[in-house]
Design a protein around this motif. Structure first.
Motif, mmCIF file in Angstrom:
data_model
loop_
_atom_site.group_PDB
_atom_site.id
_atom_site.type_symbol
_atom_site.label_atom_id
_atom_site.label_comp_id
_atom_site.label_asym_id
_atom_site.label_seq_id
_atom_site.Cartn_x
_atom_site.Cartn_y
_atom_site.Cartn_z
ATOM 1 N N GLN A 28 0.591 7.235 9.645
ATOM 2 C CA GLN A 28 -0.150 5.998 9.376
ATOM 3 C C GLN A 28 -1.354 5.923 10.320
ATOM 4 N N HIS A 37 4.633 5.761 13.996
ATOM 5 C CA HIS A 37 4.372 6.070 12.585
ATOM 6 C C HIS A 37 3.074 6.892 12.594
ATOM 7 N N PRO A 95 -1.636 -2.125 7.269
ATOM 8 C CA PRO A 95 -0.861 -0.958 6.803
ATOM 9 C C PRO A 95 -0.114 -1.261 5.500
ATOM 10 N N LEU A 96 0.073 -2.544 5.209
ATOM 11 C CA LEU A 96 0.805 -3.025 4.042
ATOM 12 C C LEU A 96 2.286 -2.606 4.139
ATOM 13 N N PRO A 97 3.242 -3.293 3.582
ATOM 14 C CA PRO A 97 3.038 -4.444 2.701
ATOM 15 C C PRO A 97 2.627 -5.699 3.482
ATOM 16 N N PRO A 139 13.267 1.078 3.435
ATOM 17 C CA PRO A 139 12.388 0.991 2.265
ATOM 18 C C PRO A 139 10.968 1.481 2.552
ATOM 19 N N SER A 140 10.329 1.968 1.524
ATOM 20 C CA SER A 140 8.928 2.412 1.624
ATOM 21 C C SER A 140 8.336 2.501 0.227
ATOM 22 N N THR A 141 7.088 2.152 0.099
ATOM 23 C CA THR A 141 6.337 2.423 -1.130
ATOM 24 C C THR A 141 5.249 3.445 -0.823
ATOM 25 N N ARG A 142 4.329 3.081 0.081
ATOM 26 C CA ARG A 142 3.158 3.907 0.358
ATOM 27 C C ARG A 142 3.490 5.249 0.997
ATOM 28 N N THR A 143 4.289 5.225 2.054
ATOM 29 C CA THR A 143 4.508 6.472 2.802
ATOM 30 C C THR A 143 5.239 7.482 1.915
ATOM 31 N N ARG A 168 12.154 8.762 7.492
ATOM 32 C CA ARG A 168 11.986 7.382 7.999
ATOM 33 C C ARG A 168 13.383 6.862 8.303
HETATM 34 N N1 CP Z 1 2.339 1.428 5.568
HETATM 35 C C1 CP Z 1 3.590 1.764 5.236
HETATM 36 O O1 CP Z 1 4.302 2.427 6.003
HETATM 37 O O2 CP Z 1 3.990 1.305 4.009
HETATM 38 P P1 CP Z 1 5.418 1.564 3.364
HETATM 39 O O3 CP Z 1 6.440 0.838 4.224
HETATM 40 O O4 CP Z 1 5.345 1.014 1.974
HETATM 41 O O5 CP Z 1 5.679 3.038 3.386
#
Ligand code: CP
Length: 309
Positions: free
Chosen positions: A138, A135, A267-269, A54-58, A107
């Motif tokens: 990041q 990463h 780095p979130l989440p 899963p990922s939102t930002r990347t 990823r």
């Molecule tokens: N910082 C980061 O990698 O966020 P995601 O997992 O949402 O991509």
């Protein structure tokens, strides 16, 4: 020092000069990342995204970066709906994806998967996180965020707290920061301390990292507090996770002891390691940090694909 066609699998793939070059170009990308200016620098280019975790930002910031530069995206989608579910290997998947695209972002939960993808692709591969490994993009956006606010890395006191064993973002960041002259303190439960290999790399770069379990003791001298989530999904035994979950929490009470210009990054989440009451303080920089993923990834795509901007 050419970037064109390069794989970015580890932060070690980039020289200090190349990191500087990405940071400088990222600054130039800010108005484009905000949509205040437009560009067709990557018109005709296709970015392929493969997310096995899963990922939102990347994911979204890579997509946004490519679109802001006039490029397009093709996505593998949910891996279970691709031919991987029929038994196709990662190597064969990559051989296919490379003929449909100009650059690949991957990823994967397995450490080393991005390096393997790079071996089977003649097109550039960017690691968007491989298990508990690296990463690198990041790291670039973290460096960009710190330098925009603090201007310089040398002699900055950077405290990293949380899951330093499985939290891949801190591995590449620690190596990079030590090479830029920052002082590092690693705060974690003993079982989740920074891997020996990373500590060795930091020392090789000239750093003398301090290791401790106690966050309260480090806060007064910190310039940057880099908080990470305990990576529940990487624990082989849930009972071990439960022993350390909730061990560190950054809240206004803790920040009373901090310098007025301390910046808090993540780095979130996040789950519960930063109290939402911190969001409204001048210390909180994690949402700005997440935005910075767009200009930094624009800079990288532009450099690797040879776009003019
Ligand atoms: N910082 C980061 O990698 O966020 P995601 O997992 O949402 O991509």
């Amino acid at each position: 020092m050419t970037f064109q066609g390069m794989d970015i699998v580890s932060i070690r793939d980039l020289s200090r000069e190349q990191i500087e070059q990405v940071l400088e170009r990222s600054e130039r990308m800010i108005p484009y990342a905000r949509g205040e200016k437009s560009s067709k620098a990557l018109d005709g280019k296709i970015l392929a995204t493969l997310f096995f975790e899963p990922s939102t930002r990347t994911r979204m910031s890579f997509e946004s970066a490519m679109m802001r530069l006039g490029g397009r995206i093709t996505d593998l989608g949910v891996p279970s709906m691709s031919s991987i579910s029929k038994g196709e290997s990662l190597a064969d998947t990559i051989r296919m994806v490379e003929v449909y695209s100009d650059i690949i972002v991957i990823r994967h939960p397995r450490e080393g998967a991005a390096r393997l993808a790079a071996r089977f692709s003649s097109k550039p591969v960017i690691n968007a996180g491989d298990g508990a490994g690296q990463h690198p993009t990041q790291t670039l956006l973290d460096l960009f965020t710190i330098r925009r606010i603090k201007k310089d890395f040398s002699k900055l006191n950077v405290v990293m707290v949380g899951d330093l064993k499985y939290g891949r973002t801190v591995h590449s960041l620690a190596e990079a920061l030590s090479s830029f002259g920052a002082d590092l303190t690693f705060v974690a439960p003993t079982a989740l301390q920074m891997p020996k290999e990373t500590v060795k790399q930091v020392e090789k770069a000239g750093g003398k990292p301090k290791l401790t379990n106690h966050l309260e003791e480090t806060i007064a001298d910190a310039d940057v507090l880099y908080v990470t989530r305990i990576q529940k999904e990487r624990f082989p035994d849930l009972a071990e996770y439960q022993k350390v979950a909730g061990m560190y929490r950054v809240d206004k009470k803790l920040l009373r002891e901090a310098k007025s210009d301390l910046i808090v990054m993540h780095p979130l989440p996040r789950v519960d390691e930063i109290d939402p009451e911190v969001d409204d303080t001048p210390h909180a920089k994690y949402f700005e940090q997440a935005f910075n993923g767009v200009p930094v990834r624009m800079a990288l795509l532009n450099l690797v694909l040879g776009g003019e901007l």
